[in-house]
Design an enzyme around this catalytic site. Structure first.
Site, PDB file in Angstrom:
ATOM      1  NE  ARG A 262      -6.926  -3.739  31.919  1.00 50.50           N
ATOM      2  CZ  ARG A 262      -7.720  -3.879  30.873  1.00 50.50           C
ATOM      3  NH1 ARG A 262      -7.587  -4.929  30.087  1.00 50.50           N
ATOM      4  NH2 ARG A 262      -8.643  -2.966  30.596  1.00 50.50           N
ATOM      5  NE  ARG A 277      -2.095 -11.012  27.172  1.00 49.47           N
ATOM      6  CZ  ARG A 277      -3.424 -10.991  27.155  1.00 49.47           C
ATOM      7  NH1 ARG A 277      -4.093 -10.545  28.197  1.00 49.47           N
ATOM      8  NH2 ARG A 277      -4.082 -11.412  26.102  1.00 49.47           N
ATOM      9  CD  GLU A 349      -9.848  -7.393  23.312  1.00 49.62           C
ATOM     10  OE1 GLU A 349     -10.313  -6.542  24.090  1.00 49.62           O
ATOM     11  OE2 GLU A 349      -9.591  -8.565  23.662  1.00 49.62           O
ATOM     12  CB  SER A 352     -13.571  -4.943  24.385  1.00 49.51           C
ATOM     13  OG  SER A 352     -14.586  -5.863  24.709  1.00 49.51           O
ATOM     14  NE  ARG A 392      -3.594  -5.330  23.260  1.00 53.77           N
ATOM     15  CZ  ARG A 392      -4.156  -6.510  23.510  1.00 53.77           C
ATOM     16  NH1 ARG A 392      -5.063  -6.999  22.683  1.00 53.77           N
ATOM     17  NH2 ARG A 392      -3.831  -7.208  24.589  1.00 53.77           N
TER      18      ARG A 392
END
Length: 428
Positions: A262, A277, A349, A352, A392
């Site tokens: 990303r 991130r 987070e 999801s 994560r």
């Protein structure tokens, strides 16, 4: 993608839904494009009927010996054909204009999705586990990693730049252990495992909603013919693009480990330290294909599947439901799982899980056939969820399982995947 007929027949509801999503929607623009397209179609159908009538009359005129009149009819047919060619071009332009508009419109929230302006209004659903209270000065994972020779941020910058990570020794081994544990767990609990390409074409990205909306967040080849996937959701969902499935095979439950890429174009300054991130990261993803009447039950079970991973690892977490203002582009309803990270003194987070209704299936043309309940075919409902984001998860394990001497206890569920290693200690 939303169905044009549905939008036409529910303009007020769509307008309210877009307001709740903070999306700039103009019903007048849609109606103008829709009416223009329908007018062209109506005129085109009328001319086709006229052409067919004229063509059928030519044979009768010739049989009756009226050659001159038949020739006049041919000229009229030719004239109509020219008009139809012009209308065909106009219809194509009208179709494309309406398609372009709808391609950029997000999904309509499910009725159970709470209305809210942004992430500050996401309601908490439940919690599991209790955050650890340390009796020593604990460290963040970005300090623990280098101290234990697990993570080398400096050399990652040398190799690739910021927001990349280099794992070594027990860091690399722990990453692999987490991946294998997650994939094995899902595969043993009813998910078919796939090994997917990391590069996909534009049509595949469009099918799940990454394009055209999120072009700036994607890494792509020079000629833009292939894109690096941001999640395994993209190839997994598009496995059945353009296909008609059998109702008896639903629900289909798939999982895959992939590298994910990303650009993170809109996240400057956010979570720049550590593993939270990154431009490249690992993830085990779940995807489901379900009948509409079963889809939201499948969402609950998918969320429970991601929770099962966290519970097996003994990591405290909470589940929140995203409100309309924080909902992802393709989602109708979403649960986020947030794991406790001591370095943030907060939940972050880690998964999801979303139901997209028929939004993605309509874009990718994925249908199913159920002859016992209705005629023809219907669009399936698609679901996706992280099970989990690996980096994560590693960060959460490192921080929550650290010891006063700087070592890290390996969660019991991972010991077998670590070759029996129960504790990660500094290298000699």
């Amino acid at each position: 993608m939303l169905d044009a007929r549905f939008v036409r027949e529910n303009l007020e509801m769509v307008e309210a839904a877009m307001q709740h999503r903070n999306f700039p929607w103009d019903s007048a623009v849609f109606s103008e494009l829709d009416e223009r397209r329908r007018a062209v179609i109506s005129r085109e159908e009328a001319l086709q009927a006229e052409r067919n009538k004229l063509s059928s009359e030519i044979g009768s005129l010739l049989r009756e010996g009226h050659a001159a009149e038949a020739e006049q009819q041919r000229e009229r047919v030719a004239a109509v054909k020219g008009q139809l060619e012009e209308l065909s071009a106009r219809r194509k332009a009208a179709d494309e204009a309406l398609q372009d508009l709808l391609m950029g419109v997000p999904n309509i929230p499910h009725e159970s999705t709470p209305v809210g302006k942004d992430e500050t209004e996401n309601p908490e659903v439940r919690r599991w586990g209790t955050p650890r209270e340390f009796d020593f000065a604990y460290k963040a994972h970005w300090d623990l990693g280098p101290d234990l020779a697990m993570i080398d941020f400096d050399r990652a910058v040398k190799l690739s730049g910021s927001r990349f990570v280099l794992l070594g020794g027990m860091g690399a081994r722990l990453e692999r252990a987490i991946i294998n544990f997650m994939a094995d767990t899902h595969a043993s609990r009813g998910f078919k495992e796939w090994w997917c390409p990391s590069l996909v074409n534009r049509e595949t990205m469009t099918g799940t909603g990454q394009l055209p909306k999120f072009e700036e967040d994607l890494f792509k080849t020079k000629d833009e013919s292939l894109y690096l996937i941001p999640t395994a959701e993209v190839p997994l969902t598009n496995i059945h693009a353009g296909e008609v499935l059998d109702a008896e095979d639903l629900p289909l439950r798939y999982c895959a480990f992939t590298n994910c890429f990303r650009e993170e174009a809109g996240s400057a300054g956010r979570d720049t330290r550590g593993l939270i991130r990154l431009h490249q990261f690992d993830k085990v993803e779940m995807v489901k294909f379900a009948k509409p009447e079963e889809a939201y039950d499948e969402l609950e079970s998918m969320t429970a599947e991601a929770e099962h991973i966290l519970q097996q690892l003994g990591l405290p977490y909470r589940v929140i439901m995203l409100c309309t203002g924080d909902l992802g582009f393709s989602a109708a309803k979403t649960y986020d799982l947030e794991v406790w990270l001591p370095s943030y003194d907060a939940y972050k987070e880690i998964s999801s899980c979303s139901c997209c209704g028929d939004f993605q299936a309509r874009r990718a043309n994925i249908k199913y056939r159920d002859p016992d309940n209705f005629r023809g075919t219907r669009y399936v409902n698609t679901l996706n969820g992280s099970g989990l984001a690996v980096g994560r998860t590693m960060a959460a394990i490192m921080e929550n399982y650290q010891n006063a001497d700087g070592s890290i206890t390996v969660p019991e569920a991972l010991v077998g995947y670590m070759g029996g290693v129960e504790r990660i200690e500094p290298e000699d």
